[in-house]
Design an enzyme around this catalytic site. Structure first.
Site, mmCIF file in Angstrom:
data_model
loop_
_atom_site.group_PDB
_atom_site.id
_atom_site.type_symbol
_atom_site.label_atom_id
_atom_site.label_comp_id
_atom_site.label_asym_id
_atom_site.label_seq_id
_atom_site.Cartn_x
_atom_site.Cartn_y
_atom_site.Cartn_z
ATOM 1 N N GLY A 207 0.786 -1.196 -0.032
ATOM 2 C CA GLY A 207 0.178 -0.047 0.044
ATOM 3 C C GLY A 207 0.965 1.200 -0.024
ATOM 4 N N SER A 257 -7.420 7.387 8.430
ATOM 5 C CA SER A 257 -7.412 5.964 7.438
ATOM 6 C C SER A 257 -8.210 5.100 8.005
ATOM 7 C CB SER A 257 -6.154 5.497 7.672
ATOM 8 O OG SER A 257 -5.116 6.046 6.835
ATOM 9 N N GLY A 260 -14.176 5.828 6.898
ATOM 10 C CA GLY A 260 -15.329 6.134 6.029
ATOM 11 C C GLY A 260 -15.178 6.890 4.651
ATOM 12 N N ASP A 282 -9.812 9.324 -1.692
ATOM 13 C CA ASP A 282 -8.760 9.435 -0.485
ATOM 14 C C ASP A 282 -7.884 10.633 -0.527
ATOM 15 O OD1 ASP A 282 -7.597 7.629 1.341
ATOM 16 O OD2 ASP A 282 -5.764 7.803 0.127
ATOM 17 N N ALA A 372 -7.165 -5.716 4.564
ATOM 18 C CA ALA A 372 -7.018 -6.237 3.240
ATOM 19 C C ALA A 372 -7.874 -5.057 2.290
ATOM 20 C CB ALA A 372 -7.952 -7.496 3.360
ATOM 21 N N ARG A 404 -13.353 8.817 14.208
ATOM 22 C CA ARG A 404 -14.209 7.720 14.701
ATOM 23 C C ARG A 404 -14.106 8.103 16.316
ATOM 24 N NH1 ARG A 404 -14.603 2.015 13.064
ATOM 25 N NH2 ARG A 404 -13.772 2.492 11.034
ATOM 26 N N GLU A 499 -27.238 5.750 5.410
ATOM 27 C CA GLU A 499 -27.974 6.919 5.957
ATOM 28 C C GLU A 499 -27.212 7.948 6.237
ATOM 29 O OE1 GLU A 499 -30.881 6.095 6.820
ATOM 30 O OE2 GLU A 499 -31.020 3.922 6.370
HETATM 31 P P1 GTP Z 1 -8.443 4.494 3.816
HETATM 32 O O1 GTP Z 1 -8.454 3.906 2.371
HETATM 33 O O2 GTP Z 1 -7.596 3.893 4.835
HETATM 34 O O3 GTP Z 1 -8.121 6.114 3.925
HETATM 35 O O4 GTP Z 1 -10.108 4.453 4.663
HETATM 36 P P2 GTP Z 1 -11.376 5.062 4.387
HETATM 37 O O5 GTP Z 1 -11.458 6.444 5.020
HETATM 38 O O6 GTP Z 1 -11.697 5.177 2.707
HETATM 39 O O7 GTP Z 1 -12.384 4.157 5.115
HETATM 40 P P3 GTP Z 1 -13.559 3.222 4.456
HETATM 41 O O8 GTP Z 1 -14.508 3.808 3.808
HETATM 42 O O9 GTP Z 1 -12.927 2.145 3.593
HETATM 43 O O10 GTP Z 1 -14.032 2.610 5.518
HETATM 44 C C1 GTP Z 1 -13.171 1.833 6.704
HETATM 45 C C2 GTP Z 1 -14.071 1.181 7.437
HETATM 46 O O11 GTP Z 1 -15.123 1.797 8.277
HETATM 47 C C3 GTP Z 1 -14.780 -0.028 6.676
HETATM 48 O O12 GTP Z 1 -14.713 -1.354 7.567
HETATM 49 C C4 GTP Z 1 -16.406 0.493 6.719
HETATM 50 O O13 GTP Z 1 -17.323 -0.657 6.622
HETATM 51 C C5 GTP Z 1 -16.508 1.190 8.014
HETATM 52 N N1 GTP Z 1 -17.329 2.401 7.788
HETATM 53 C C6 GTP Z 1 -17.419 3.109 6.658
HETATM 54 N N2 GTP Z 1 -18.551 3.959 6.793
HETATM 55 C C7 GTP Z 1 -19.108 3.500 7.908
HETATM 56 C C8 GTP Z 1 -20.165 4.137 8.436
HETATM 57 O O14 GTP Z 1 -20.920 5.163 8.137
HETATM 58 N N3 GTP Z 1 -20.364 3.678 9.752
HETATM 59 C C9 GTP Z 1 -19.815 2.632 10.330
HETATM 60 N N4 GTP Z 1 -20.323 1.962 11.370
HETATM 61 N N5 GTP Z 1 -18.824 1.918 9.785
HETATM 62 C C10 GTP Z 1 -18.245 2.638 8.575
HETATM 63 C C1 SPV Z 2 -4.627 5.020 4.385
HETATM 64 O O1 SPV Z 2 -4.091 4.447 5.155
HETATM 65 O O2 SPV Z 2 -5.182 6.078 4.610
HETATM 66 C C2 SPV Z 2 -4.741 4.581 2.871
HETATM 67 C C3 SPV Z 2 -4.122 3.312 2.604
HETATM 68 O O3 SPV Z 2 -5.467 5.151 2.119
HETATM 69 S S1 SPV Z 2 -2.591 3.392 2.264
HETATM 70 O O4 SPV Z 2 -2.498 3.472 0.632
HETATM 71 O O5 SPV Z 2 -1.859 2.002 2.556
HETATM 72 O O6 SPV Z 2 -2.111 4.485 2.894
HETATM 73 MN MN MN Z 3 -6.252 6.942 2.842
#
Ligand code: GTP
Ligand code: SPV
Ligand code: MN
Length: 571
Positions: A207, A257, A260, A282, A372, A404, A499
């Site tokens: 990553g 990260s 959501g 992102d 993953a 969070r 939602e």
């Molecule tokens: P990075 O790619 O690491 O930057 O993550 P991201 O900010 O894009 O997060 P992503 O949307 O992939 O969500 C990360 C985790 O949070 C996943 O397991 C989702 O299922 C959970 N998640 C996302 N949105 C919500 C939400 O509105 N409520 C809850 N309870 N969980 C959520």
């Molecule tokens: C993050 O951690 O915010 C990601 C995944 O989007 S990585 O590309 O590994 O940084």
């Molecule tokens: Mn990210």
């Protein structure tokens, strides 16, 4: 390559001399080349072809599963320019260490030269980079995540200067040693040189550690460029939201990260008449235009999304995206298909877990690693915004910060002005997730969701944000959200996912000036959000005493961490 400037050619020659690869391949970024790389990996047994067209499975070394923040460095000449939230190393000292690590590190391997473009082809904000790597896994992921090959070389021939990056998994094949399925090194270093705009990454193939266009360039190096040139490089998704009357507004949102962003970027509203379209999930590069509006682009060309938790229910668009042409890493194998926690309620029989072992359904370990990921092309997104590739970018009217938080932070609150909004960003706290090494769940300060990604002194970054407000500019409204409040039994109060549209709709209406708000010293809260959720009142309001106590703690953190360099407006 011969048409490139002598300095760039010399640099690549110096990488070759240092790393001593057996072969050098210059990537052209064609579909045929991409498929050839995948075929090669399949033959070597490092990739597994899946049932769905163009889909492949990979799994990593269990010691190489996430970003390594403790091994990530900002190597500015002065320590204070890296600031108190970054690991700093003197550039000369780091260069010496790197020369040792990289010396002969590609023996027995092929070096791939990957030219790439970050941003839409015609957009003026787009920038070029070159990643030199010994990992085919990196090449195929970069093919999806960036615009690779000729398109970037052409820009360089026109005179654009690339950000140079050297990456190695750090496992030379000497004395006839056999390769392993996921080569990496115990010792890892991700080093950034903001003054010379260079990146060196050693020891990890995973990553953000290894796909140098993403966090290393588009955030750490780009944030230093943005500071110098007066724009913003942010850990933000970008969406276009259309209301039932057909009016459209763009929002950018920063969540740490795995908090959501991808899910919000792919939101498929069930609220009648509303539409959400995705520009990016992102990273956002944003700059004020001559008309005083803030324009944003997504520098990436793909999604590197968290797989666990993704399902037809939570993110139907993502499920559609990953149906073809997707690379999966550290998910579970279900025959020649993939599976992860949350994809279905029922755990299928006969899974192979992310470590390549038979999954024990009754055991404690998950079948897929919590970090993953799927790597999928942006163009596969069913709700892709029509202006994603535009020359101008999209005009942002709302900026959202979110963490969070099991307690304290309400569902949504709106800042009274730009300074208060910037403070919302700076004061962001969030529980740690599996996206980085360390203990998940620990609450930490993560200003602007940029703690691991800001390439310079975070206090100067705060000042940079404050300095964005100028006469004649249409400043976006700023909001703070929290989807993750828990009740006494530890269950999420807010249903989240689709939602979240209710909250977006409220923010939209607030920008339009058509909602009732409750004023508090800390910002505006919604009077109501018309949705049937148990304990909604609890997350719509704030406990002013508890809130004030938290603000005092945040101010103490600012003072203690940043001292005099912290903007006075925050103290
Ligand atoms: P990075 O790619 O690491 O930057 O993550 P991201 O900010 O894009 O997060 P992503 O949307 O992939 O969500 C990360 C985790 O949070 C996943 O397991 C989702 O299922 C959970 N998640 C996302 N949105 C919500 C939400 O509105 N409520 C809850 N309870 N969980 C959520
Ligand atoms: C993050 O951690 O915010 C990601 C995944 O989007 S990585 O590309 O590994 O940084
Ligand atoms: Mn990210």
């Amino acid at each position: 390559m011969n048409e490139l400037k002598a300095e760039i050619q010399d640099k690549i020659a110096s990488y070759i001399k240092l790393c001593k690869p057996d072969h050098v391949v210059i990537c052209n970024g064609s579909r045929e080349e991409y498929q050839g790389f995948l075929d090669q990996m399949e033959k070597a047994g490092t990739a597994k072809k899946l049932k769905n067209k163009g889909c492949y499975y990979f799994h990593s070394d269990p010691k190489d599963v996430a970003r390594v923040e403790s091994c990530t460095f900002i190597c500015s000449k002065k320590k204070e320019d890296a600031g108190p939230t970054n690991n700093h190393e003197d550039p000369e000292v780091m260069k010496k260490r790197l020369m040792g690590l990289f010396s002969g590190c590609m023996q027995g391997r092929t070096m791939y030269v990957v030219p790439y473009l970050m941003g839409p082809e015609k957009n003026k904000m787009s920038k070029v980079g070159i990643e030199v790597t010994d990992s085919l896994y990196v090449c195929v992921n970069m093919y999806i995540m960036a615009r690779m090959g000729t398109v970037a070389l052409d820009r360089m021939k026109e005179g654009r200067v690339p950000v140079m990056g050297l990456h190695s998994v750090g496992m030379p094949l000497v004395d006839g040693a056999a390769d392993v399925h996921w080569p990496c090194n115990q010792e890892k270093v991700i080093a950034h040189f903001p003054e010379t705009k260079e990146i060196f990454s050693f020891g990890s193939g995973y990553g953000g550690n290894a796909l140098l266009g993403k966090k290393c360039f588009a955030l750490r190096i780009a944030s230093t460029m943005a500071k110098e040139e007066g724009w913003l490089a942010e850990h933000m998704l970008i969406i276009g939201v259309t209301n039932p009357q057909g009016k459209k507004k763009y929002f950018a949102a920063a969540f740490p990260s795995a908090c959501g962003k991808t899910n919000l970027a792919m939101l498929k509203p069930e609220l009648p008449g509303w539409k959400v379209e995705c520009v990016g999930d992102d990273i956002a590069w944003m700059k004020f235009g001559d008309d005083g509006r803030l324009y944003a682009i997504n520098p990436e060309n793909g999604f590197f999304g968290v797989a666990p938790g993704t399902s037809e229910k939570t993110n139907p668009y993502a499920m559609e995206i990953i149906a073809e042409d997707t690379l999966f890493t550290n998910v579970a194998l279900n025959g020649d298909d993939v599976w992860w926690e949350g994809m279905s309620e029922e755990v299928p029989e006969g899974l192979i877990n992310w470590k390549g072992e038979k999954h024990d359904k009754n055991g404690d370990s998950p079948a897929s690693h919590p970090n993953a990921r799927f790597t999928a092309p942006l163009s596969r997104c069913p709700n892709i915004d029509p202006n994603t590739y535009s020359e101008r970018g999209v005009p942002i009217e709302g900026i959202i910060f979110g963490g969070r938080r099991a307690s304290v932070a309400p569902l949504v609150i709106e800042a009274k002005d730009w300074t208060m909004g910037t403070y919302y960003g700076a004061s962001l706290c969030s529980e740690k997730t599996a996206a980085a090494e360390g203990t998940a769940g620990e609450l930490r300060h993560d200003p602007f969701a940029m703690l691991p990604f800001c390439g310079y002194n975070m206090a100067d970054y705060f000042s940079h944000w404050l300095s964005m407000e100028k006469q004649g500019r249409k400043m976006p409204k700023i909001f703070s959200v929290n989807w993750f409040r828990k009740d006494k039994d530890g269950k999420f109060i807010w249903p989240g996912y689709l939602e979240n549209m209710h909250v977006i709709a409220w923010m939209f209406a607030s920008i339009e000036g058509t909602v009732d708000q409750v004023e508090t010293p800390f910002g505006f809260l919604p009077k109501d959000i018309p949705v049937d959720v148990k304990n909604l009142k609890e997350i719509l309001a704030i406990d002013e005493k508890e809130y004030a106590l938290e603000q005092a703690k945040i101010k103490a953190y600012f003072k203690e961490t940043f001292g005099d360099r912290c903007p006075k407006a925050f103290l």
